[in-house]
Design a protein around this motif. Structure first.
Motif, PDB file in Angstrom:
ATOM      1  N   GLY A 106       0.790  -1.222   0.000  1.00  0.00           N
ATOM      2  CA  GLY A 106       0.000   0.000   0.000  1.00  0.00           C
ATOM      3  C   GLY A 106       0.821   1.271   0.000  1.00  0.00           C
ATOM      4  N   HIS A 136      -5.632   6.304   2.382  1.00  0.00           N
ATOM      5  CA  HIS A 136      -6.846   5.498   2.461  1.00  0.00           C
ATOM      6  C   HIS A 136      -7.597   5.897   3.727  1.00  0.00           C
ATOM      7  CE1 HIS A 136      -5.749   2.873  -0.849  1.00  0.00           C
ATOM      8  NE2 HIS A 136      -4.577   2.653  -0.299  1.00  0.00           N
ATOM      9  N   ASP A 137      -8.883   6.077   3.618  1.00  0.00           N
ATOM     10  CA  ASP A 137      -9.688   6.383   4.795  1.00  0.00           C
ATOM     11  C   ASP A 137      -9.934   5.113   5.595  1.00  0.00           C
ATOM     12  OD1 ASP A 137      -9.858   9.041   4.189  1.00  0.00           O
ATOM     13  OD2 ASP A 137     -11.717   8.827   3.041  1.00  0.00           O
ATOM     14  N   CYS A 144      -7.112   8.910   8.059  1.00  0.00           N
ATOM     15  CA  CYS A 144      -6.297   8.253   7.034  1.00  0.00           C
ATOM     16  C   CYS A 144      -5.421   7.172   7.664  1.00  0.00           C
ATOM     17  CB  CYS A 144      -5.410   9.268   6.329  1.00  0.00           C
ATOM     18  SG  CYS A 144      -6.307  10.426   5.276  1.00  0.00           S
TER      19      CYS A 144
END
Length: 209
Positions: A106, A136-137, A144
Motif C-alpha cells: 500500500g 486510504h480512509d 487516514c
C-alpha cells in the motif's frame, strides 16, 4: 566500520558532497532484477535478516548476519550489514526488493535518489528509496490509515563496496492519521520469508557481482 557509522549520523567537516541525483536502473538491470525476484533468490537473506533482527532485540548475537537497531525521536529502524557471502549484486537486488515489498503493502514510491560524498579518507555513496503510504480512509475512525508511516530505505556503500542497508519508519503524529503500525510489524510483514531451498541457494553465485 563503527567510525564510519558514527560519521553517517553526524555532519563531519572536511567532506565534499554532490547534490542528490535521480537513481535509475538500466533496462538490462531491471530485467535482471525481475529474473532475480522470479527465481526467489531473496529467500537466501530475508528470513535470516528477520531472525537476526529479533535476536538483536533480545540481546543475542546472530551467527550469520548482523543487524543493528536504531531508535531516534520520531522514528525507528534497523541497519542490515553487508556480508561478503552475499555479493554486491545480490545486495543491490535486496535493496530494491525491500522497496518492491513496500509497494505491495500500500505504498507509493515518492522518489529514488543517489548522492556521492567524498570524505578525507573514503568515498561514500547513498542510494535512497523514499516511500509514502497511499491515502486510504479508515472506515472505523474516519482518519487516514498511515500504515507504518513514511518509510526510507538506504543502501550505503564505501569506496564502491556495499556497507549496509538501512530501513527507517517515520510515523505521522497528526490526528488526521490513524496510529502507525509498529516497526516490528513492518519487519514481520516485509522480511518474514521461509528458508531458501537448496536450488535457490545455488543461485547466489549467478548474481554475486
Amino acid at each position: 566500520m563503527f567510525t564510519f557509522i558514527k560519521n553517517i549520523f553526524s555532519s563531519p567537516s572536511g567532506t565534499e558532497a554532490t547534490s542528490w541525483q535521480p537513481l535509475s536502473r538500466t533496462t538490462s538491470q531491471q530485467r535482471t532484477h525481475e529474473q532475480w525476484v522470479a527465481q526467489q533468490v531473496y529467500l537466501n537473506w530475508m528470513g535470516p535478516y528477520f531472525k537476526a533482527y529479533h535476536f538483536q532485540k533480545t540481546g543475542v548475537c546472530a551467527k550469520q548476519f548482523r543487524v543493528q537497531l536504531l531508535k531516534e525521536p520520531g522514528r525507528q529502524g534497523a541497519v542490515f550489514f553487508y556480508d561478503p557471502s552475499i555479493g554486491p549484486g545480490n545486495f543491490r537486488h535486496l535493496f530494491d526488493f525491500i522497496r518492491d515489498q513496500m509497494l505491495t503493502k500500500g505504498y507509493n514510491l515518492s522518489v529514488s535518489d543517489r548522492r556521492l560524498v567524498k570524505h578525507e579518507r573514503y568515498a561514500e555513496c547513498i542510494d535512497k528509496h523514499f516511500l509514502k503510504p497511499m491515502p486510504h480512509d479508515c472506515a472505523a475512525t474516519g482518519r487516514c490509515d498511515q500504515l507504518f508511516g513514511n518509510v526510507t530505505i538506504d543502501l550505503i556503500s564505501v569506496n564502491g563496496q556495499p556497507g549496509f542497508i538501512r530501513v527507517f519508519a517515520n510515523p505521522y503524529h497528526d490526528s488526521i492519521f490513524t496510529t502507525a503500525a509498529s516497526f516490528d510489524s513492518l519487519m514481520e510483514t516485509v522480511f518474514n520469508f521461509p528458508v531458501a531451498p537448496p536450488e535457490v541457494q545455488q543461485l547466489i553465485a549467478h548474481y554475486y557481482k
